[in-house]
Design an enzyme around this catalytic site. Structure first.
Site, mmCIF file in Angstrom:
data_model
loop_
_atom_site.group_PDB
_atom_site.id
_atom_site.type_symbol
_atom_site.label_atom_id
_atom_site.label_comp_id
_atom_site.label_asym_id
_atom_site.label_seq_id
_atom_site.Cartn_x
_atom_site.Cartn_y
_atom_site.Cartn_z
ATOM 1 N N GLN A 44 -12.962 21.515 -7.130
ATOM 2 C CA GLN A 44 -11.804 20.637 -6.922
ATOM 3 C C GLN A 44 -11.106 21.009 -5.613
ATOM 4 O O GLN A 44 -10.139 20.368 -5.240
ATOM 5 C CB GLN A 44 -10.830 20.790 -8.103
ATOM 6 C CG GLN A 44 -11.423 20.324 -9.426
ATOM 7 C CD GLN A 44 -10.643 20.862 -10.602
ATOM 8 O OE1 GLN A 44 -10.795 22.001 -11.039
ATOM 9 N NE2 GLN A 44 -9.781 20.034 -11.141
ATOM 10 N N ASN A 45 -11.606 22.047 -4.951
ATOM 11 C CA ASN A 45 -10.960 22.511 -3.727
ATOM 12 C C ASN A 45 -11.492 21.765 -2.510
ATOM 13 O O ASN A 45 -12.663 21.404 -2.466
ATOM 14 C CB ASN A 45 -11.195 24.012 -3.542
ATOM 15 C CG ASN A 45 -10.647 24.811 -4.715
ATOM 16 O OD1 ASN A 45 -9.752 24.343 -5.408
ATOM 17 N ND2 ASN A 45 -11.195 25.992 -4.941
ATOM 18 N N VAL A 46 -10.606 21.588 -1.541
ATOM 19 C CA VAL A 46 -11.006 20.866 -0.316
ATOM 20 C C VAL A 46 -11.135 21.844 0.855
ATOM 21 O O VAL A 46 -11.310 21.429 1.987
ATOM 22 C CB VAL A 46 -9.986 19.758 0.045
ATOM 23 C CG1 VAL A 46 -9.873 18.739 -1.079
ATOM 24 C CG2 VAL A 46 -8.616 20.334 0.383
ATOM 25 N N ASP A 47 -11.046 23.163 0.561
ATOM 26 C CA ASP A 47 -10.892 24.145 1.646
ATOM 27 C C ASP A 47 -12.183 24.566 2.331
ATOM 28 O O ASP A 47 -12.158 25.373 3.256
ATOM 29 C CB ASP A 47 -10.150 25.375 1.108
ATOM 30 C CG ASP A 47 -10.831 25.965 -0.141
ATOM 31 O OD1 ASP A 47 -12.068 25.922 -0.255
ATOM 32 O OD2 ASP A 47 -10.095 26.465 -1.012
ATOM 33 N N HIS A 85 -12.843 16.452 -4.691
ATOM 34 C CA HIS A 85 -11.647 15.943 -4.013
ATOM 35 C C HIS A 85 -11.823 15.915 -2.495
ATOM 36 O O HIS A 85 -10.846 15.809 -1.762
ATOM 37 C CB HIS A 85 -10.415 16.769 -4.394
ATOM 38 C CG HIS A 85 -10.053 16.625 -5.856
ATOM 39 N ND1 HIS A 85 -9.377 17.568 -6.572
ATOM 40 C CD2 HIS A 85 -10.325 15.620 -6.739
ATOM 41 C CE1 HIS A 85 -9.218 17.163 -7.830
ATOM 42 N NE2 HIS A 85 -9.799 15.991 -7.957
ATOM 43 N N CYS A 90 -15.752 7.409 6.048
ATOM 44 C CA CYS A 90 -15.547 5.965 6.193
ATOM 45 C C CYS A 90 -15.269 5.374 4.812
ATOM 46 O O CYS A 90 -16.018 5.625 3.864
ATOM 47 C CB CYS A 90 -16.795 5.340 6.807
ATOM 48 S SG CYS A 90 -16.808 3.540 6.681
ATOM 49 N N CYS A 150 -20.698 1.404 10.515
ATOM 50 C CA CYS A 150 -20.428 0.097 9.897
ATOM 51 C C CYS A 150 -19.130 -0.534 10.375
ATOM 52 O O CYS A 150 -18.820 -1.664 10.006
ATOM 53 C CB CYS A 150 -20.416 0.233 8.376
ATOM 54 S SG CYS A 150 -18.887 0.908 7.738
ATOM 55 N N THR A 167 -9.643 27.390 -12.725
ATOM 56 C CA THR A 167 -9.236 26.004 -12.946
ATOM 57 C C THR A 167 -8.736 25.830 -14.369
ATOM 58 O O THR A 167 -9.323 26.356 -15.308
ATOM 59 C CB THR A 167 -10.381 25.006 -12.684
ATOM 60 O OG1 THR A 167 -9.932 23.692 -13.016
ATOM 61 C CG2 THR A 167 -11.637 25.320 -13.495
ATOM 62 N N ALA A 192 -10.680 36.364 -9.989
ATOM 63 C CA ALA A 192 -12.069 35.940 -9.815
ATOM 64 C C ALA A 192 -12.795 36.835 -8.822
ATOM 65 O O ALA A 192 -13.980 37.145 -8.991
ATOM 66 C CB ALA A 192 -12.109 34.490 -9.346
HETATM 67 ZN ZN ZN Z 1 -18.964 3.185 7.601
#
Ligand code: ZN
Length: 262
Positions: free
Chosen positions: A109-112, A127, A135, A159, A197, A240
């Protein structure tokens, strides 16, 4: 008597398809503040609007100016932290479990980006990933440096669709390619390793429930009790970054008994 680490290790080795699910707790030891709870970014700065994606669609130019050009509030802090954060022993332990062939996939779930930085390859970032752009029309992902910011918002070279950050905003659907991977991996899993989590946020919250419903095992690594604790076969309490390396050592010793030091 068998320790909890041994019980968890034994369960993992007895399973056919172990999938990991990680959340903010795995990155706290890398200096990344959680969003919610004590010390959370949103606790300090306030939660972002629940209709963030709709606001982006209504005015993508403003989104780009706020997010990537001016940068203020919690986002400024967050991005500055992401840019310098390094993986911690928990990230490396999960990458090692993948390399050993024990962990088949990792849903985060981490975007790091720290799982990838640690060497994990089979990662579904549910996420998104802060270091990428996406895009909204064709779903193509790009590195930041691949997209010119001469015109704002930038458009997709493939596109022509509008490009935004890969991070999933409130009100934005989870990208369908990632969601499909998560569902496929969950459907194959007979053991889910939950790290840092509370699996409070859907759709991630549904994955361990699905594994449990099919009779699989749940193992939790978290300093605190979570909403999933009552459903877990083993709960390993602690950081952890301290627990996972011990678990890896146990598993390695069992996989390579000849090389074990014990
Ligand atoms: Zn595109």
């Amino acid at each position: 008597m068998e320790s909890d680490i041994e019980r968890a290790g034994r369960l993992i080795l007895a399973s056919k398809y172990v999938v990991g699910l990680t959340g903010a707790g795995v990155s706290v030891e890398s200096g990344i503040r959680p969003f919610r709870g004590p010390g959370g970014l949103w606790t300090e700065y306030g939660e972002p609007p629940m209709d963030g994606y709709q606001r982006f669609l209504a005015n993508p130019k403003e989104y780009w100016e706020e997010r990537f050009i001016k940068r203020s509030g919690y986002r400024k802090q967050l991005y500055e932290t992401f840019e310098v954060a390094k993986p911690n022993p928990a990230h490396y332990a999960l990458a090692e479990l993948e390399e050993l062939g024990v962990l088949r996939y990792l849903i985060t779930q981490n975007v790091d980006n720290l799982h990838r930085a640690a060497g994990s390859k089979k990662v579904a970032e549910i996420h998104g990933n802060f270091s990428k752009l996406r895009c909204i029309q064709c779903g193509s992902r790009y590195g930041r440096e691949e997209i010119s910011l001469e015109t704002i918002p930038p458009h997709c070279p493939r596109c022509g669709g509008i490009i935004k950050g890969d991070g999933v905003m409130f009100g934005e659907p989870i990208p369908s390619d990632i969601l499909r991977i998560c569902e496929e991996e969950t459907s194959k899993s007979d053991c889910m390793l939950l790290v840092g989590t509370s699996a409070f946020v859907y759709p991630a919250a549904g994955f361990p429930q699905e594994v449990k419903r099919r009779g699989g095992a749940l193992i939790e690594v978290d300093p605190y009790e979570t909403g999933l604790t009552p459903f877990c076969d083993v709960s390993l309490r602690g950081k952890a970054g301290e627990i996972l390396p011990q678990l890896v050592d146990y598993i390695k010793a069992k996989l390579q008994p000849g090389e074990s030091s014990t």
